[in-house]
Write a protein that holds these residues in place. Sequence first.
Motif, short mmCIF file in Angstrom:
data_model
loop_
_atom_site.label_atom_id
_atom_site.label_comp_id
_atom_site.label_asym_id
_atom_site.label_seq_id
_atom_site.Cartn_x
_atom_site.Cartn_y
_atom_site.Cartn_z
N GLN A 165 0.83 -1.20 0.00
CA GLN A 165 0.00 0.00 0.00
C GLN A 165 0.87 1.26 0.00
O GLN A 165 0.60 2.21 -0.74
CB GLN A 165 -0.92 0.00 1.21
CG GLN A 165 -1.84 1.21 1.28
CD GLN A 165 -2.69 1.21 2.53
OE1 GLN A 165 -2.48 0.41 3.44
NE2 GLN A 165 -3.64 2.11 2.58
N ARG A 166 1.92 1.27 0.80
CA ARG A 166 2.80 2.44 0.86
C ARG A 166 3.53 2.64 -0.46
O ARG A 166 3.69 3.77 -0.93
CB ARG A 166 3.79 2.27 2.01
CG ARG A 166 4.75 3.40 2.17
CD ARG A 166 4.05 4.65 2.63
NE ARG A 166 5.03 5.72 2.79
CZ ARG A 166 4.78 6.99 2.61
NH1 ARG A 166 3.57 7.39 2.31
NH2 ARG A 166 5.72 7.88 2.76
N ARG A 186 2.47 1.77 -3.45
CA ARG A 186 1.49 2.31 -4.41
C ARG A 186 1.25 3.79 -4.15
O ARG A 186 1.11 4.57 -5.09
CB ARG A 186 0.18 1.55 -4.30
CG ARG A 186 0.20 0.24 -5.01
CD ARG A 186 -1.20 -0.36 -5.10
NE ARG A 186 -1.10 -1.73 -5.55
CZ ARG A 186 -1.83 -2.72 -5.09
NH1 ARG A 186 -2.73 -2.48 -4.17
NH2 ARG A 186 -1.67 -3.93 -5.55
N MET A 187 1.18 4.17 -2.89
CA MET A 187 0.93 5.57 -2.57
C MET A 187 2.11 6.44 -3.00
O MET A 187 1.92 7.55 -3.51
CB MET A 187 0.70 5.72 -1.06
CG MET A 187 0.14 7.07 -0.68
SD MET A 187 -0.41 7.15 1.02
CE MET A 187 1.14 7.25 1.88
N SER A 198 2.15 6.66 -6.96
CA SER A 198 0.99 7.23 -7.64
C SER A 198 1.26 8.68 -7.97
O SER A 198 2.16 9.32 -7.44
CB SER A 198 -0.26 7.09 -6.77
OG SER A 198 -0.14 7.93 -5.63
N GLU A 225 1.32 11.63 -4.99
CA GLU A 225 2.31 11.70 -3.92
C GLU A 225 3.73 11.60 -4.46
O GLU A 225 4.64 11.24 -3.76
CB GLU A 225 2.05 10.55 -2.93
CG GLU A 225 2.90 10.54 -1.70
CD GLU A 225 2.30 11.30 -0.55
OE1 GLU A 225 3.05 11.64 0.37
OE2 GLU A 225 1.10 11.55 -0.57
#
Length: 75
Positions: free
Chosen positions: A13-14, A16-17, A20, A23
């Motif tokens: 998740q981190r 991907r963040m 993206s 970010e």
Amino acid sequence: MAYLAYLHAVATQRLRMLTSGGEGDRGDNPVPTAIIIVGLALLAGIVVGWALTTANTFMDQSGDIGPMPGAGGEG
């Protein structure tokens, strides 16, 4: 095993963040890039100077061994 799955999910998740569009590179780094480059250049100069000093010290301690036998001039 559940802990490893949790860590994997959080890391994914981190990642991907971070990758993206929202970010990416916001430019809010507290240290400007120019200062980082100057610091790296100074550090590289210090390392090169240390290596040169070490090599010169080693060569000064080696002494003069004279010409190699059979290296010409013995005719």
